[in-house]
Design a protein around this motif. Sequence first.
Motif, PDB file in Angstrom:
ATOM      1  N   ASP A 149       0.836  -1.194   0.000  1.00 44.17           N
ATOM      2  CA  ASP A 149       0.000   0.000   0.000  1.00 44.17           C
ATOM      3  C   ASP A 149       0.872   1.245   0.000  1.00 44.17           C
ATOM      4  OD1 ASP A 149      -2.321  -1.516   0.140  1.00 44.17           O
ATOM      5  OD2 ASP A 149      -2.275  -1.576   2.328  1.00 44.17           O
ATOM      6  N   ALA A 150       0.403   2.272  -0.683  1.00 42.89           N
ATOM      7  CA  ALA A 150       1.119   3.546  -0.713  1.00 42.89           C
ATOM      8  C   ALA A 150       1.075   4.189   0.675  1.00 42.89           C
ATOM      9  CB  ALA A 150       0.493   4.471  -1.739  1.00 42.89           C
ATOM     10  N   ILE A 151       2.041   5.013   0.950  1.00 46.21           N
ATOM     11  CA  ILE A 151       2.116   5.696   2.239  1.00 46.21           C
ATOM     12  C   ILE A 151       0.881   6.593   2.406  1.00 46.21           C
ATOM     13  CG2 ILE A 151       3.494   7.617   1.370  1.00 46.21           C
ATOM     14  CD1 ILE A 151       5.061   7.482   4.053  1.00 46.21           C
ATOM     15  N   SER A 152       0.351   6.626   3.609  1.00 41.92           N
ATOM     16  CA  SER A 152      -0.881   7.373   3.856  1.00 41.92           C
ATOM     17  C   SER A 152      -0.621   8.877   3.916  1.00 41.92           C
ATOM     18  CB  SER A 152      -1.527   6.919   5.162  1.00 41.92           C
ATOM     19  OG  SER A 152      -0.739   7.330   6.267  1.00 41.92           O
ATOM     20  N   LEU A 153      -1.672   9.637   3.712  1.00 44.58           N
ATOM     21  CA  LEU A 153      -1.564  11.096   3.801  1.00 44.58           C
ATOM     22  C   LEU A 153      -1.167  11.531   5.210  1.00 44.58           C
ATOM     23  CD1 LEU A 153      -4.615  12.255   1.667  1.00 44.58           C
ATOM     24  CD2 LEU A 153      -2.195  12.288   1.049  1.00 44.58           C
ATOM     25  N   GLU A 154      -1.637  10.810   6.224  1.00 50.81           N
ATOM     26  CA  GLU A 154      -1.279  11.134   7.598  1.00 50.81           C
ATOM     27  C   GLU A 154       0.221  10.971   7.825  1.00 50.81           C
ATOM     28  OE1 GLU A 154      -3.762   8.940   6.837  1.00 50.81           O
ATOM     29  OE2 GLU A 154      -5.502  10.148   7.383  1.00 50.81           O
TER      30      GLU A 154
ATOM     31  N   LEU B  39       2.949  13.799   8.757  1.00 48.54           N
ATOM     32  CA  LEU B  39       3.872  13.632   9.881  1.00 48.54           C
ATOM     33  C   LEU B  39       5.311  13.821   9.419  1.00 48.54           C
ATOM     34  CD1 LEU B  39       4.492  12.878  12.806  1.00 48.54           C
ATOM     35  CD2 LEU B  39       4.328  10.469  12.130  1.00 48.54           C
ATOM     36  N   LEU B  40       5.666  13.247   8.288  1.00 43.08           N
ATOM     37  CA  LEU B  40       7.010  13.410   7.737  1.00 43.08           C
ATOM     38  C   LEU B  40       7.300  14.877   7.466  1.00 43.08           C
ATOM     39  CD1 LEU B  40       9.673  12.324   6.638  1.00 43.08           C
ATOM     40  CD2 LEU B  40       8.499  11.872   4.466  1.00 43.08           C
ATOM     41  N   ASP B  41       6.322  15.595   6.937  1.00 41.22           N
ATOM     42  CA  ASP B  41       6.497  17.020   6.666  1.00 41.22           C
ATOM     43  C   ASP B  41       6.806  17.791   7.953  1.00 41.22           C
ATOM     44  OD1 ASP B  41       6.355  19.488   5.062  1.00 41.22           O
ATOM     45  OD2 ASP B  41       4.498  19.832   6.201  1.00 41.22           O
ATOM     46  N   VAL B  42       6.066  17.506   9.011  1.00 34.14           N
ATOM     47  CA  VAL B  42       6.292  18.204  10.288  1.00 34.14           C
ATOM     48  C   VAL B  42       7.651  17.815  10.866  1.00 34.14           C
ATOM     49  CG1 VAL B  42       5.470  18.497  12.657  1.00 34.14           C
ATOM     50  CG2 VAL B  42       3.834  18.472  10.774  1.00 34.14           C
TER      51      VAL B  42
ATOM     52  N   ILE C  37      13.953  10.922  14.990  1.00 34.87           N
ATOM     53  CA  ILE C  37      14.906  10.793  13.878  1.00 34.87           C
ATOM     54  C   ILE C  37      14.691   9.465  13.165  1.00 34.87           C
ATOM     55  CG2 ILE C  37      17.356  10.511  13.308  1.00 34.87           C
ATOM     56  CD1 ILE C  37      17.906  12.505  15.659  1.00 34.87           C
ATOM     57  N   GLU C  38      14.534   8.390  13.937  1.00 39.83           N
ATOM     58  CA  GLU C  38      14.338   7.072  13.338  1.00 39.83           C
ATOM     59  C   GLU C  38      13.023   6.992  12.561  1.00 39.83           C
ATOM     60  OE1 GLU C  38      16.592   4.645  13.081  1.00 39.83           O
ATOM     61  OE2 GLU C  38      17.931   6.067  14.063  1.00 39.83           O
ATOM     62  N   LEU C  39      11.962   7.586  13.113  1.00 37.11           N
ATOM     63  CA  LEU C  39      10.687   7.597  12.394  1.00 37.11           C
ATOM     64  C   LEU C  39      10.796   8.407  11.104  1.00 37.11           C
ATOM     65  CD1 LEU C  39       7.723   6.855  12.157  1.00 37.11           C
ATOM     66  CD2 LEU C  39       7.192   8.839  13.570  1.00 37.11           C
ATOM     67  N   CYS C  40      11.480   9.527  11.169  1.00 37.54           N
ATOM     68  CA  CYS C  40      11.677  10.369   9.992  1.00 37.54           C
ATOM     69  C   CYS C  40      12.425   9.584   8.908  1.00 37.54           C
ATOM     70  CB  CYS C  40      12.440  11.636  10.379  1.00 37.54           C
ATOM     71  SG  CYS C  40      12.531  12.890   9.091  1.00 37.54           S
ATOM     72  N   LYS C  41      13.485   8.893   9.292  1.00 40.36           N
ATOM     73  CA  LYS C  41      14.246   8.084   8.329  1.00 40.36           C
ATOM     74  C   LYS C  41      13.367   6.985   7.733  1.00 40.36           C
ATOM     75  CE  LYS C  41      18.834   8.593  10.394  1.00 40.36           C
ATOM     76  NZ  LYS C  41      19.912   7.864  11.096  1.00 40.36           N
TER      77      LYS C  41
ATOM     78  N   HIS D  50      12.378   6.554   3.809  1.00 44.24           N
ATOM     79  CA  HIS D  50      12.639   5.325   3.056  1.00 44.24           C
ATOM     80  C   HIS D  50      11.353   4.803   2.417  1.00 44.24           C
ATOM     81  CE1 HIS D  50      16.840   4.840   4.053  1.00 44.24           C
ATOM     82  NE2 HIS D  50      16.580   4.944   5.345  1.00 44.24           N
ATOM     83  N   ARG D  51      10.256   4.928   3.131  1.00 43.24           N
ATOM     84  CA  ARG D  51       8.962   4.464   2.600  1.00 43.24           C
ATOM     85  C   ARG D  51       8.561   5.286   1.379  1.00 43.24           C
ATOM     86  NH1 ARG D  51       4.009   2.075   4.320  1.00 43.24           N
ATOM     87  NH2 ARG D  51       2.976   1.750   2.337  1.00 43.24           N
TER      88      ARG D  51
END
Length: 95
Positions: free
Chosen positions: A2-7, A11-14, A55-59, A63-64
Motif C-alpha cells: 500500500d502507498a504511504i498514507s496522507l497522515e 507527519l514526515l512534513d512536520v 529521527i528514526e521515524l523520519c528516516k 525510506h517508505r
Amino acid sequence: MDAISLEDLALLDVLNRIDQGVELVHGDSVIRQRMVESGLIEDDADGLRLTTAGIELCKSLQHRVAADAQAEKILQQRAAAEVGADGEQPTTSPA
C-alpha cells in the motif's frame, strides 16, 4: 504494498520542518503536542528538536516514500513494456 498514507506524509512534513528549524504554524500545535507526548520531539527553552525516536521515524518514512516512488517507476516501466510487447503504440493527444 500500500502507498504511504496522507497522515504519514503530513507527519514526515512536520518532522522535516522541525529538523530543519522551520517555525511551525499555529495549526501545527495539536500535532506538536502529540509528538511531544509520544517522545518524537522535545520542546524546551532551546526550541523544538527531534528525539532519537523522531529521527528514526523520519528516516523510516523517508525510506517508505522513496520505496513507493521506486515501485511506481517499476510499475510504469512494466506497463510500457507490456504495451510495447503487444505491438501497440501508446496513444498521444494531438498538440
